[in-house]
Design an enzyme around this catalytic site. Structure first.
Site, PDB file in Angstrom:
ATOM      1  N   ASP A  81       0.961  -1.275  -0.153  1.00  8.77           N
ATOM      2  CA  ASP A  81       0.168   0.007   0.057  1.00  8.77           C
ATOM      3  C   ASP A  81       0.413   1.298  -0.601  1.00  8.77           C
ATOM      4  O   ASP A  81       2.236   0.858  -0.070  1.00  8.77           O
ATOM      5  CB  ASP A  81      -0.539   0.055   1.373  1.00  8.77           C
ATOM      6  N   ASP A  91       1.204   4.909   1.860  1.00  9.58           N
ATOM      7  CA  ASP A  91       0.512   5.692   2.866  1.00  9.58           C
ATOM      8  C   ASP A  91       1.460   7.306   2.289  1.00  9.58           C
ATOM      9  O   ASP A  91       2.290   7.462   2.236  1.00  9.58           O
ATOM     10  CB  ASP A  91       0.994   5.491   4.346  1.00  9.58           C
ATOM     11  N   ASP A 113       8.339   2.036  13.361  1.00 10.06           N
ATOM     12  CA  ASP A 113       9.597   0.191  14.014  1.00 10.06           C
ATOM     13  C   ASP A 113      10.877   0.460  13.386  1.00 10.06           C
ATOM     14  O   ASP A 113      11.437   0.358  14.105  1.00 10.06           O
ATOM     15  CB  ASP A 113       8.092  -0.363  13.711  1.00 10.06           C
TER      16      ASP A 113
END
Length: 569
Positions: free
Chosen positions: A141, A143, A223
């Site tokens: 995807d 973002d 992360d």
């Protein structure tokens, strides 16, 4: 001084493992003040060598926040360290250096980016999409990160935006039948520029402005370093503030903040690390790998819904076999899929074993037809796991396994499926030899074979039930790990359970209802020709799932050359 250096060497590993970035930063500044890290203070080359040993430990630490970069001198250059102290680092790739262009960004994402830009807000692509584009991979995807706050984003897309989350609100913007996730800096930016800009005690390198600090702070919240990249599609610049480009070049997964701290903040990052490494075939840095082993028990504390979501991401996006191997290597499989872990233990499958088995072959063949741009509905991988467990419980003849696979696709009952299975088996001189397959015999009566087909489907449905019942998986987990069997932890959600159940139901058709069976077969044929196959697989269309399941099973039983035109023709 020598005693101080020796003390640092003895204690630094323990400090590094337990400390936050801020603590490490303070430690480095203190060493600088007393002269241990001062390139101009007196000392022999042996002291520099000792300091390099400390630097090796630091470099292996998962602290890609580059505020520490330059605090420890190298043997070749110890000049200018004071000028670099407290500096955050920025690396950029400009047009012509990264190979990215507008055509790589889907129209739905471009509409969102352009609208925000037209409204006067800066907007960037962030996270895994930038990583994958740089690696020439297909992103799952795209973002978007913007300087607009959530309310401003919603105002920019009236009727097409909802704000989700209270603590960390994110906008879901509908664009061309696609949902684009838009997050906000929520930081006030101005046009202040200069050679260096101070911000919370940290200096930027030459040319920094407040936009750099906003981007830097956002990247520090990511992360993993390879997810901490930003791409400005309007200026065609890739920004890196956490060492993501370095780790992409090294094909490694590293946490942005120290790995222990990162996994304590969010244990789900352990599964995300596995997912990235499996999908991209990356390795872990030493400290990330150690922290995964040290904190794997914290996965038991995850919310069940969150765990199920992360597990589906591991299995449904084209890297399930490699994910299972990594989960097994790091001792996590026993907690998530303990029944499958028990199977590997029974095979004496070593943690770094490069061999294969029927379980891993089934998953590898599923991966061959799924991917980041073609994910399957989770009911498919649940059905594959259950089917394999049924074969473990009672090995079946290859023709029986093939007949069930055909029946699950065509949904015309076992009798017609058995005709196709025998034709395929007779044309294939070789079949893969696995312990879960019984020897084929030509004298087995047809009715007995049909009964075996029905029993295999019934057993598979029973295994679907087992995979979704926490008490059953919990007891096996307790046997393997000693974990509390009462923990309500199961990775198969109800929607996946129901879809897998319905998939096996397709094979159980009354052969006497010939007209209904023929109509269903024709309907399946039309659907396969006319529908969007990718969306059908993702949404869980039973006809498409049946086709893919059959392909997985038959490709595992018979080599591709032997299948020729017989499989699913």
């Amino acid at each position: 001084m020598a005693a101080l250096v020796a003390q640092v060497q003895r204690g630094v590993i323990g400090v590094l493992r337990q400390s936050s970035v801020a603590t490490l930063y303070s430690l480095a500044l203190r060493l600088k003040e007393v002269g241990v890290l001062d390139g101009h203070s007196s000392g022999s080359s042996s002291r520099t060598t000792e300091l390099e040993a400390v630097a090796d430990v630091v470099s292996d630490r998962d602290m890609s926040a580059n505020i520490l970069d330059g605090l420890i001198p190298s043997s070749s250059s110890q000049v200018g360290i004071a000028d670099r102290r407290n500096q955050a680092q920025r690396r950029t790739l400009k047009k012509g250096e990264h190979g990215l262009h507008q055509q790589l960004i889907p129209a739905a994402s471009w509409r969102v980016l352009n609208r925000l830009q037209d409204e006067g807000y800066e907007s960037y692509l962030v996270g895994g999409s930038v990583r994958d584009l740089l690696l020439k991979q297909t992103p799952k995807d795209f973002d978007v990160l913007t300087t607009a706050d959530p309310k401003q984003v919603k105002k920019s897309f009236p009727g097409h935006c909802i704000i989700v989350g209270k603590r960390f609100p994110i906008c879901h913007v509908s664009s061309l039948n696609t949902v684009i996730e838009v997050s906000s800096f929520c930081t006030s930016l101005d046009n202040q520029k200069g050679e260096t800009v101070a911000h919370k005690g940290v200096k930027g390198t030459e040319g920094w402005d407040m936009r750099d600090f906003a981007r830097w702070e956002n990247c520090l919240k990511r992360d993993f370093t390879v997810n901490g990249l930003m791409y400005d599609p309007f200026q065609s610049i890739v920004y890196d503030y956490v060492g993501g480009l370095r780790d992409l070049r090294k094909f490694q997964v590293r946490t942005v903040i120290p790995a222990d701290e990162s996994f304590q903040e969010d244990p789900a990052r352990i599964l995300r690390a596995i997912r990235i490494a499996a999908r991209l075939e990356f390795s872990f840095t030493k400290s990330t790998a150690r922290a995964i082993r040290d904190h794997k028990l914290s996965l038991l504390e995850l919310n069940k819904t969150r765990l199920q979501l992360e597990m589906n991401m591991l299995m449904a996006y084209g890297a399930s076999a490699r994910s299972i191997r990594l989960l097994w290597r790091y001792g996590i499989l026993e907690y998530l899929l303990p029944i499958q872990a028990q199977y590997l233990i029974g095979l004496n499958f070593q943690r770094r074993d490069q061999r294969t088995n029927l379980f891993l072959e089934l998953l590898a063949n599923m991966d061959s037809v799924t991917g980041a741009d073609r994910p399957c509905h989770g009911g498919l991988w649940v059905a594959v796991l259950a089917f394999h467990l049924a074969l473990i419980e009672r090995p079946r003849r290859p023709v029986v396994v093939a007949a069930v696979a055909f029946a699950m696709y065509y949904a015309t009952g076992f009798r017609k499926a058995l005709v196709k299975a025998r034709k395929l088996h007779e044309a294939s001189e070789r079949t893969s030899i696995w312990g879960e397959l019984a020897s084929e015999t030509t004298e087995t009566p047809e009715e007995e074979t049909l009964d075996d087909c029905r029993e295999l489907v019934i057993a598979s449905i029973d295994k679907v039930n087992q995979l979704s019942i926490a008490s059953i998986t919990g007891e096996t987990r307790h046997i393997l790990t000693g974990a509390n069997p009462a923990v309500d932890m199961v990775v198969v959600s109800k929607p996946l359970f129901y879809r897998a159940h319905r998939l096996f139901d397709r094979a159980v058709v009354h052969e006497s209802d010939e007209e209904s069976s023929e109509d269903m077969q024709k309907q399946n044929g039309r659907k396969a020709r006319n529908s969007d196959r990718v969306s059908a697989l993702t949404s869980g269309d039973l006809g498409e799932l049946g086709l893919v399941f059959s392909h997985i099973v038959l490709s595992t039983l018979y080599t591709r050359a032997e299948q020729s035109d017989l499989i699913l023709s």
